[in-house]
Scaffold this motif. Structure first.
Motif, PDB file in Angstrom:
ATOM      1  N   GLU A  95      -8.395   0.601  -9.235  1.00 53.36           N
ATOM      2  CA  GLU A  95      -8.319  -0.643 -10.002  1.00 53.36           C
ATOM      3  C   GLU A  95      -7.938  -0.379 -11.461  1.00 53.36           C
ATOM      4  OE1 GLU A  95     -11.127  -4.477 -11.212  1.00 53.36           O
ATOM      5  OE2 GLU A  95     -12.009  -2.705 -10.263  1.00 53.36           O
TER       6      GLU A  95
ATOM      7  N   ALA B 264      -7.361   0.838  -1.940  1.00 54.41           N
ATOM      8  CA  ALA B 264      -6.741   0.004  -2.978  1.00 54.41           C
ATOM      9  C   ALA B 264      -7.786  -0.680  -3.847  1.00 54.41           C
ATOM     10  CB  ALA B 264      -5.824  -1.035  -2.333  1.00 54.41           C
ATOM     11  N   ASP B 265      -8.899  -1.108  -3.253  1.00 51.52           N
ATOM     12  CA  ASP B 265      -9.932  -1.797  -4.024  1.00 51.52           C
ATOM     13  C   ASP B 265     -10.566  -0.891  -5.072  1.00 51.52           C
ATOM     14  OD1 ASP B 265      -9.500  -4.095  -2.625  1.00 51.52           O
ATOM     15  OD2 ASP B 265     -11.253  -3.919  -1.329  1.00 51.52           O
ATOM     16  N   ARG B 266     -10.588   0.408  -4.799  1.00 57.40           N
ATOM     17  CA  ARG B 266     -11.179   1.343  -5.762  1.00 57.40           C
ATOM     18  C   ARG B 266     -10.164   1.836  -6.781  1.00 57.40           C
ATOM     19  NH1 ARG B 266     -16.210   4.532  -3.601  1.00 57.40           N
ATOM     20  NH2 ARG B 266     -16.926   3.171  -1.923  1.00 57.40           N
TER      21      ARG B 266
ATOM     22  N   ASN C 250      -0.948  -1.878  -5.595  1.00 57.02           N
ATOM     23  CA  ASN C 250      -1.627  -0.699  -5.062  1.00 57.02           C
ATOM     24  C   ASN C 250      -1.722  -0.751  -3.543  1.00 57.02           C
ATOM     25  OD1 ASN C 250      -1.971   0.350  -7.640  1.00 57.02           O
ATOM     26  ND2 ASN C 250      -3.986  -0.583  -7.902  1.00 57.02           N
ATOM     27  N   PHE C 251      -2.053  -1.923  -2.991  1.00 49.22           N
ATOM     28  CA  PHE C 251      -2.127  -2.072  -1.537  1.00 49.22           C
ATOM     29  C   PHE C 251      -0.765  -1.790  -0.907  1.00 49.22           C
ATOM     30  CE2 PHE C 251      -1.841  -4.298   2.467  1.00 49.22           C
ATOM     31  CZ  PHE C 251      -3.078  -4.101   3.059  1.00 49.22           C
TER      32      PHE C 251
ATOM     33  N   ALA D  58      -4.469  -8.343 -13.260  1.00 48.71           N
ATOM     34  CA  ALA D  58      -5.669  -8.024 -12.483  1.00 48.71           C
ATOM     35  C   ALA D  58      -5.408  -8.244 -10.994  1.00 48.71           C
ATOM     36  CB  ALA D  58      -6.838  -8.884 -12.957  1.00 48.71           C
ATOM     37  N   ASP D  59      -4.687  -9.331 -10.676  1.00 49.27           N
ATOM     38  CA  ASP D  59      -4.322  -9.592  -9.281  1.00 49.27           C
ATOM     39  C   ASP D  59      -3.070  -8.817  -8.879  1.00 49.27           C
ATOM     40  OD1 ASP D  59      -6.436 -11.365  -8.939  1.00 49.27           O
ATOM     41  OD2 ASP D  59      -5.271 -13.079  -9.610  1.00 49.27           O
TER      42      ASP D  59
ATOM     43  N   GLN E  18      -1.866  -5.913  -9.918  1.00 44.60           N
ATOM     44  CA  GLN E  18      -2.040  -4.492  -9.651  1.00 44.60           C
ATOM     45  C   GLN E  18      -2.719  -4.258  -8.308  1.00 44.60           C
ATOM     46  OE1 GLN E  18      -5.089  -2.475  -9.886  1.00 44.60           O
ATOM     47  NE2 GLN E  18      -6.379  -4.297  -9.928  1.00 44.60           N
ATOM     48  N   SER E  19      -3.575  -5.191  -7.899  1.00 42.73           N
ATOM     49  CA  SER E  19      -4.210  -5.069  -6.582  1.00 42.73           C
ATOM     50  C   SER E  19      -3.175  -5.149  -5.470  1.00 42.73           C
ATOM     51  CB  SER E  19      -5.267  -6.170  -6.416  1.00 42.73           C
ATOM     52  OG  SER E  19      -5.873  -6.083  -5.146  1.00 42.73           O
ATOM     53  N   ASP E  20      -2.240  -6.102  -5.590  1.00 45.20           N
ATOM     54  CA  ASP E  20      -1.167  -6.228  -4.594  1.00 45.20           C
ATOM     55  C   ASP E  20      -0.261  -4.997  -4.586  1.00 45.20           C
ATOM     56  OD1 ASP E  20      -2.143  -8.730  -3.987  1.00 45.20           O
ATOM     57  OD2 ASP E  20      -0.663  -9.810  -5.190  1.00 45.20           O
TER      58      ASP E  20
ATOM     59  N   GLU F 172      -7.287  -1.211   2.351  1.00 43.44           N
ATOM     60  CA  GLU F 172      -8.045  -2.050   1.421  1.00 43.44           C
ATOM     61  C   GLU F 172      -9.127  -1.261   0.703  1.00 43.44           C
ATOM     62  OE1 GLU F 172      -9.537  -5.175   3.807  1.00 43.44           O
ATOM     63  OE2 GLU F 172      -7.660  -6.318   3.842  1.00 43.44           O
TER      64      GLU F 172
END
Length: 475
Positions: free
Chosen positions: A85, A81-83, A117-118, A110-111, A113-115, A78
């Motif tokens: 962005e 992945a959070d960084r 990347n994680f 926005a959501d 790409q977060s999924d 996390e």
């Protein structure tokens, strides 16, 4: 009845083998431990191996009913992945930029790409497939799990490290196996019944209009390209495939950390409080013959008439050695994953120490942005090409598209504003706003709003009502 399109393979294949044999042989050769992905996913969700021994389980009775883990695996993924962005696309062509902004919003990138990347960091590889929604008249994006030995997607590469084909396997609720193979110029769908045991058979959807395979080409017949984008978390051997952040020993340390937590609980339960000893003391019994418990508490006086009776105490146990061992395990995970220990343990340094502690993670995220960024740009190009084919959008397919990520060295708003204020005398207003994290479009909007406010104030005869940036920030 199927109509077979007259299309050619984009890569040389062994004519003595079916495509299904080629796919399965290639996956086994390149990913012999594909089933490990199921373990990585389980550990990231907190479904981790139980580490308690039968003796521990008995001693911890009452606190082992529910699933338990000190989930460091999820934490380290996390934080990275959070960084990492993705915040926007940059392209000089305004029509393409407008299209990509619409793609970004309507696909909730926005959501998304977060999924992605994680999942890429967790599995090592992940994919997005692109589809054309004829009813909505737009490109849609779909998450695709990597092949884990049972289901998922796999991308094959040519000798020049270019995508050759992509294949996805899955099973329907009624136990029917499905397979789709994307080639640069066609799409092949197959079905296999697990009850009959028959081999792969061609399959078509109603919208395929009786064609098999389905042509995937431009109006002039040129291949449109594989509508699958592969995201990889680096590579250890210069291959196009990545490696999981949890590979290489993190899982074993996670088991150790869970064991340490249980040992700390066990030790605290067994020796966390001072105990009283009573040598030569015969406990009293109640009317039913049950031994009475000696009551101990503040102000209590323990009496015994027997001269050989001796009272004593056993001091509470020391948990410091277990706590030290626990921190050693956390530090090992931090070292292996380039994750600052304060992000795992919560003991935050301040000032310069915090900046120094964050540097390994910042550098890692900056490297990832360079390796994963081209995949996001490829996605944008593919979406542009599909819009031209299916909607005659007339977009410039040669326009250079760049993936823009937020700064990896994330700071709190107060620190960020202090930095901006410090450099303001030396740079333009646009640069100050960029430091504050605003996009080019938002910078233009802010400046236009300021100009409009100034004009309105001049008309109304009002002065000094618009906050001015310090000297040096003005144009």
């Amino acid at each position: 009845m199927f109509v077979t399109a007259n299309l050619t393979n984009s890569i040389p294949l062994d004519p003595t083998k079916s495509i299904h044999t080629i796919v399965e042989d290639e996956r086994k050769r390149l990913f012999p431990e594909a089933s490990l992905l199921q373990v990585f996913r389980a550990y990231a969700r907190g479904r981790q191996n139980a580490t308690t021994t039968p003796e521990q389980h008995d001693a911890l009775r009452g606190v082992t009913k529910n699933r338990y883990c000190d989930n460091v695996c999820s934490k380290v993924i996390e934080e990275t992945a959070d960084r990492l962005e993705l915040i926007r696309y940059d392209v000089s062509n305004q029509a393409v930029l407008d299209f990509l902004q619409d793609l970004f919003v309507k696909n909730q990138m926005a959501d998304l790409q977060s999924d992605i990347n994680f999942a890429t960091l967790r599995d090592g590889n992940f994919c997005l497939s692109l589809n054309w929604d004829a009813e909505a008249g737009r490109v849609t994006l779909h998450k695709e799990k990597w092949w884990d030995g049972l289901s998922g997607i796999y991308v094959s590469y040519s000798a020049k490290n270019q995508p050759a084909y992509a294949v996805r396997d899955w099973e329907t609720p009624d136990k029917v196996k499905r397979r789709i193979i994307w080639w640069p110029d066609r799409i092949e769908r197959y079905i296999q019944s697990s009850t009959t045991g028959s081999g792969w058979q061609p399959y078509q959807l109603p919208e395929d209009a009786g064609q098999w395979p389905v042509p995937w080409v431009r109006p002039d017949g040129r291949p449109l390209g594989i509508p699958v984008v592969h995201f990889a978390n680096g590579s250890d051997d210069d291959s196009p495939y990545g490696a999981s952040m949890l590979d290489g020993g993190v899982l074993g340390l996670q088991d150790d950390i869970n064991d340490m937590q249980r040992n700390i609980t066990l030790t605290a339960r067994m020796t966390g409080a001072q105990m009283v000893t009573a040598a030569g003391v015969t406990p009293e019994k109640d009317a039913q013959g049950h031994t009475k418990r000696i009551k101990i508490g503040p102000g209590a006086v323990l009496l015994c008439e027997r001269p050989e009776a001796k009272w004593g105490t056993i001091p509470a146990g020391d948990l410091s050695q277990l706590e030290k061992a626990y921190m050693i395990k956390l530090q090992a995970v931090a070292r292996m994953t380039n994750t600052p220990i304060h992000l795992i343990a919560g003991d935050w340094p301040s000032g310069e120490a915090l900046l120094q502690a964050n540097q390994p993670l910042v550098k890692k995220v900056e490297r990832l942005a360079k390796t994963i960024g081209p995949a996001w740009a490829t996605l944008a190009h593919l979406a542009t090409e599909m819009a031209n084919v299916f909607a005659r959008a007339g977009l410039n397919e040669d326009a250079l598209i760049t993936s823009v990520f937020s700064p990896a060295d994330k700071r709190d708003p107060l620190t960020q504003s202090q930095i901006a204020d410090g450099v303001a005398p030396f740079v333009s207003e646009e640069e100050v706003l960029r430091i504050l994290g605003y996009s080019p479009e938002r910078i233009k909007q802010i400046q236009e709003e300021k100009r409009q406010n100034q004009v309105q104030n001049q008309i109304a005869g009002v002065t000094d009502t618009v906050p001015q940036l310090p000297a040096g920030r003005q144009q």
